[in-house]
Design a protein around this motif. Structure first.
Motif, PDB file in Angstrom:
ATOM      1  N   ARG A  11       0.708  -1.250   0.213  1.00 53.57           N
ATOM      2  CA  ARG A  11       0.029  -0.069   0.033  1.00 53.57           C
ATOM      3  C   ARG A  11       0.824   1.363   0.061  1.00 53.57           C
ATOM      4  O   ARG A  11       1.834   1.270   0.758  1.00 53.57           O
ATOM      5  N   LYS A  12       0.389   2.260  -0.960  1.00 58.96           N
ATOM      6  CA  LYS A  12       1.316   3.189  -1.051  1.00 58.96           C
ATOM      7  C   LYS A  12       0.093   4.323  -1.258  1.00 58.96           C
ATOM      8  O   LYS A  12      -0.456   4.436  -2.117  1.00 58.96           O
ATOM      9  N   SER A  13       0.626   5.625  -0.515  1.00 57.72           N
ATOM     10  CA  SER A  13      -0.404   6.834  -0.937  1.00 57.72           C
ATOM     11  C   SER A  13       0.472   8.076  -0.879  1.00 57.72           C
ATOM     12  O   SER A  13       1.659   8.010  -0.342  1.00 57.72           O
ATOM     13  N   PHE A  14      -0.031   8.881  -1.665  1.00 54.47           N
ATOM     14  CA  PHE A  14       0.474  10.277  -1.954  1.00 54.47           C
ATOM     15  C   PHE A  14      -0.467  11.292  -1.087  1.00 54.47           C
ATOM     16  O   PHE A  14      -1.526  11.438  -1.796  1.00 54.47           O
ATOM     17  N   GLY A  15      -0.298  11.719   0.113  1.00 51.54           N
ATOM     18  CA  GLY A  15      -1.382  12.481   0.663  1.00 51.54           C
ATOM     19  C   GLY A  15      -2.383  11.666   0.987  1.00 51.54           C
ATOM     20  O   GLY A  15      -2.337  10.618   1.331  1.00 51.54           O
ATOM     21  N   ALA A  16      -3.627  12.178   0.640  1.00 51.40           N
ATOM     22  CA  ALA A  16      -4.892  11.503   0.839  1.00 51.40           C
ATOM     23  C   ALA A  16      -5.078  10.512  -0.230  1.00 51.40           C
ATOM     24  O   ALA A  16      -6.230   9.497  -0.259  1.00 51.40           O
ATOM     25  N   THR A  17      -4.211  10.480  -1.410  1.00 50.68           N
ATOM     26  CA  THR A  17      -4.714   9.523  -2.661  1.00 50.68           C
ATOM     27  C   THR A  17      -3.897   8.275  -2.262  1.00 50.68           C
ATOM     28  O   THR A  17      -2.567   8.252  -2.285  1.00 50.68           O
ATOM     29  N   GLU A  18      -4.630   7.146  -2.460  1.00 52.91           N
ATOM     30  CA  GLU A  18      -4.028   5.757  -2.246  1.00 52.91           C
ATOM     31  C   GLU A  18      -3.762   5.268  -3.774  1.00 52.91           C
ATOM     32  O   GLU A  18      -4.541   5.298  -4.616  1.00 52.91           O
ATOM     33  N   VAL A  19      -2.559   5.058  -3.856  1.00 57.61           N
ATOM     34  CA  VAL A  19      -2.230   4.942  -5.295  1.00 57.61           C
ATOM     35  C   VAL A  19      -1.892   3.230  -5.486  1.00 57.61           C
ATOM     36  O   VAL A  19      -2.100   2.669  -6.482  1.00 57.61           O
ATOM     37  N   LEU A  20      -1.646   2.634  -4.446  1.00 54.55           N
ATOM     38  CA  LEU A  20      -1.380   0.868  -4.257  1.00 54.55           C
ATOM     39  C   LEU A  20      -2.308   0.665  -3.332  1.00 54.55           C
ATOM     40  O   LEU A  20      -2.161   1.012  -2.125  1.00 54.55           O
ATOM     41  N   THR A  45       4.870   3.496  -9.577  1.00 52.61           N
ATOM     42  CA  THR A  45       4.895   3.312  -8.237  1.00 52.61           C
ATOM     43  C   THR A  45       5.333   2.161  -7.663  1.00 52.61           C
ATOM     44  O   THR A  45       6.173   2.109  -6.967  1.00 52.61           O
ATOM     45  N   LEU A  46       4.699   1.235  -8.234  1.00 52.83           N
ATOM     46  CA  LEU A  46       4.910  -0.125  -7.577  1.00 52.83           C
ATOM     47  C   LEU A  46       6.322  -0.408  -8.109  1.00 52.83           C
ATOM     48  O   LEU A  46       7.164  -1.121  -7.077  1.00 52.83           O
ATOM     49  N   LEU A  47       6.933  -0.064  -9.128  1.00 52.77           N
ATOM     50  CA  LEU A  47       8.328  -0.456  -9.569  1.00 52.77           C
ATOM     51  C   LEU A  47       9.152   0.296  -8.486  1.00 52.77           C
ATOM     52  O   LEU A  47      10.118  -0.319  -8.047  1.00 52.77           O
ATOM     53  N   ARG A  48       9.080   1.450  -8.492  1.00 58.08           N
ATOM     54  CA  ARG A  48       9.870   2.340  -7.708  1.00 58.08           C
ATOM     55  C   ARG A  48       9.660   1.925  -6.078  1.00 58.08           C
ATOM     56  O   ARG A  48      10.807   2.120  -5.115  1.00 58.08           O
ATOM     57  N   CYS A  49       8.577   1.342  -5.678  1.00 60.22           N
ATOM     58  CA  CYS A  49       8.650   0.745  -4.202  1.00 60.22           C
ATOM     59  C   CYS A  49       9.450  -0.386  -4.136  1.00 60.22           C
ATOM     60  O   CYS A  49      10.205  -0.517  -3.031  1.00 60.22           O
ATOM     61  N   VAL A  50       9.878  -1.273  -5.179  1.00 61.34           N
ATOM     62  CA  VAL A  50      10.377  -2.487  -5.008  1.00 61.34           C
ATOM     63  C   VAL A  50      12.021  -2.145  -4.410  1.00 61.34           C
ATOM     64  O   VAL A  50      12.505  -2.966  -3.935  1.00 61.34           O
ATOM     65  N   ASN A  51      12.624  -0.951  -5.169  1.00 58.84           N
ATOM     66  CA  ASN A  51      13.917  -0.731  -4.580  1.00 58.84           C
ATOM     67  C   ASN A  51      13.934   0.556  -3.658  1.00 58.84           C
ATOM     68  O   ASN A  51      14.966   1.263  -3.604  1.00 58.84           O
ATOM     69  N   LEU A  52      12.675   0.893  -3.059  1.00 55.99           N
ATOM     70  CA  LEU A  52      12.505   2.145  -1.908  1.00 55.99           C
ATOM     71  C   LEU A  52      13.039   3.179  -2.418  1.00 55.99           C
ATOM     72  O   LEU A  52      13.055   4.139  -1.798  1.00 55.99           O
ATOM     73  N   LEU A  53      12.615   3.596  -3.912  1.00 62.26           N
ATOM     74  CA  LEU A  53      13.041   4.991  -4.365  1.00 62.26           C
ATOM     75  C   LEU A  53      11.405   5.603  -4.067  1.00 62.26           C
ATOM     76  O   LEU A  53      11.479   7.002  -3.984  1.00 62.26           O
ATOM     77  N   GLU A  54      10.441   4.934  -3.822  1.00 63.53           N
ATOM     78  CA  GLU A  54       9.219   5.478  -3.168  1.00 63.53           C
ATOM     79  C   GLU A  54       9.224   4.706  -1.814  1.00 63.53           C
ATOM     80  O   GLU A  54       9.206   3.383  -1.713  1.00 63.53           O
ATOM     81  N   GLU A  55       9.055   5.413  -0.854  1.00 64.82           N
ATOM     82  CA  GLU A  55       8.356   4.835   0.406  1.00 64.82           C
ATOM     83  C   GLU A  55       6.968   4.133   0.553  1.00 64.82           C
ATOM     84  O   GLU A  55       6.219   4.850  -0.405  1.00 64.82           O
ATOM     85  N   PHE A  56       6.669   3.188   1.035  1.00 66.53           N
ATOM     86  CA  PHE A  56       5.301   2.746   1.053  1.00 66.53           C
ATOM     87  C   PHE A  56       4.882   2.552   2.493  1.00 66.53           C
ATOM     88  O   PHE A  56       5.556   2.472   3.536  1.00 66.53           O
ATOM     89  N   GLN A  57       3.636   2.739   2.876  1.00 63.35           N
ATOM     90  CA  GLN A  57       3.010   2.641   4.187  1.00 63.35           C
ATOM     91  C   GLN A  57       2.406   1.295   4.537  1.00 63.35           C
ATOM     92  O   GLN A  57       2.448   1.337   5.749  1.00 63.35           O
ATOM     93  N   GLY A  58       2.327   0.381   3.867  1.00 61.57           N
ATOM     94  CA  GLY A  58       1.701  -0.848   4.368  1.00 61.57           C
ATOM     95  C   GLY A  58       2.174  -1.785   3.570  1.00 61.57           C
ATOM     96  O   GLY A  58       2.644  -1.898   2.373  1.00 61.57           O
ATOM     97  N   GLY A  59       1.991  -3.122   3.998  1.00 56.98           N
ATOM     98  CA  GLY A  59       2.697  -4.352   3.253  1.00 56.98           C
ATOM     99  C   GLY A  59       4.081  -4.382   3.457  1.00 56.98           C
ATOM    100  O   GLY A  59       4.828  -4.036   4.060  1.00 56.98           O
ATOM    101  N   SER A  60       4.515  -5.569   2.732  1.00 55.91           N
ATOM    102  CA  SER A  60       6.076  -5.793   2.675  1.00 55.91           C
ATOM    103  C   SER A  60       6.421  -6.172   1.220  1.00 55.91           C
ATOM    104  O   SER A  60       5.717  -6.697   0.355  1.00 55.91           O
ATOM    105  N   ILE A  61       7.971  -5.998   1.093  1.00 57.30           N
ATOM    106  CA  ILE A  61       8.682  -6.497  -0.094  1.00 57.30           C
ATOM    107  C   ILE A  61       9.703  -7.096   0.175  1.00 57.30           C
ATOM    108  O   ILE A  61      10.472  -6.725   1.238  1.00 57.30           O
ATOM    109  N   HIS A  62       9.863  -8.330  -0.051  1.00 57.41           N
ATOM    110  CA  HIS A  62      11.026  -9.083  -0.025  1.00 57.41           C
ATOM    111  C   HIS A  62      11.902  -9.481  -1.113  1.00 57.41           C
ATOM    112  O   HIS A  62      11.378  -9.879  -2.184  1.00 57.41           O
TER     113      HIS A  62
END
Length: 254
Positions: A11-20, A45-62
């Motif tokens: 799960r990833k949000s930008f402000g109040a907008t949930e993107v993932l 956004t999903l791709l950038r979360c995989v190597n933490l170029l974007e922070e994410f607010q919930g869930g996990s990546i391994h």
């Protein structure tokens, strides 16, 4: 074969907008997974979360069993140290829409930089690796050319060579042909195809539908921040199971 990449309830949000909105998928070693979908569906956004170029607010990546960004610490979400994050990020390589080459370094110099600064290789060894990878991407003889002396397609191939020379476990591609003139697209796609045939594990965001169909081992279709459909590419493209994918494919160029 164990999973190389596991994404769970991301799960990833930008402000109040949930993107993932709770994304789940896995990849095994050697997989080539293409993420497709309309603009704004959450692909990049999903791709950038995989190597933490974007922070994410919930869930996990391994990646290879190791957490990306955060761990569960007695029921509390704890961010990893910067050193741990950097170590994990080294497991991935990434090629972007823009080439992001250093204009004051030659093609070989761009590739050597990470090898000498991060991997601490000597210049001779790094230079040999750079020369090998430039040959692999069809740029033999361009070692001493600066980015300004190369076409867009050649610059993108240098950027790809720079990333794969670091020997990542997982290679990420974010719309690597979108900034190119149409006549340069095929040379970059051929480079990616060659890497796929060599067995490199790759996760790609792409709008090249024919490429996704013909080269991928799996396709992930995203819509409104969720995975709406995934599976064998030829089956999905021939017989989409959701109306959203049918509409998307009917408006796509093959």
């Amino acid at each position: 074969m164990e999973n190389l990449l596991e994404v769970r309830d991301l799960r990833k949000s930008f402000g109040a907008t949930e993107v993932l909105k709770g994304v789940n998928f896995t990849m095994r070693r050697g997989d080539v997974v293409s993420i497709i979908g309309s603009s704004g569906s959450g692909k990049t956004t999903l791709l950038r979360c995989v190597n933490l170029l974007e922070e994410f607010q919930g869930g996990s990546i391994h990646i290879d069993g190791k957490p990306v960004g955060y761990v569960d610490d007695n029921g509390r979400r704890r961010r990893l140290s910067e050193r741990e994050i950097a170590r994990g990020r080294a497991e991935t390589g990434m090629a972007f829409q823009q080439f992001n080459l250093f204009p004051h370094l030659t093609a070989a110099g761009n590739i050597m930089l990470g090898l000498t600064k991060v991997k601490k290789l000597g210049k001779a060894e790094a230079g040999g690796i750079a020369e090998t990878w430039l040959k692999r991407v069809g740029l033999e003889g361009r070692e001493d050319h600066y980015p300004g002396q190369l076409s867009g397609g050649q610059q993108q191939r240098v950027a790809i060579a720079r990333a794969v020379a670091m020997e990542p476990k997982l290679m990420l591609f974010d719309e690597v042909t979108s900034a190119l003139d149409p006549e340069l697209v095929s040379e970059v796609l051929q480079t990616v195809k060659d890497l796929a045939q060599d067995g490199m594990t790759m996760l790609l965001v792409t709008h090249e539908m024919r490429f996704a169909r013909d080269v991928s081992s799996k396709v992930v279709f995203m819509s409104e921040g969720r995975i709406a459909e995934e599976g064998d590419p030829k089956t999905m493209f021939a017989d989409p199971q959701t109306e959203r994918l049918r509409e998307f494919l009917s408006s796509s160029v093959f």
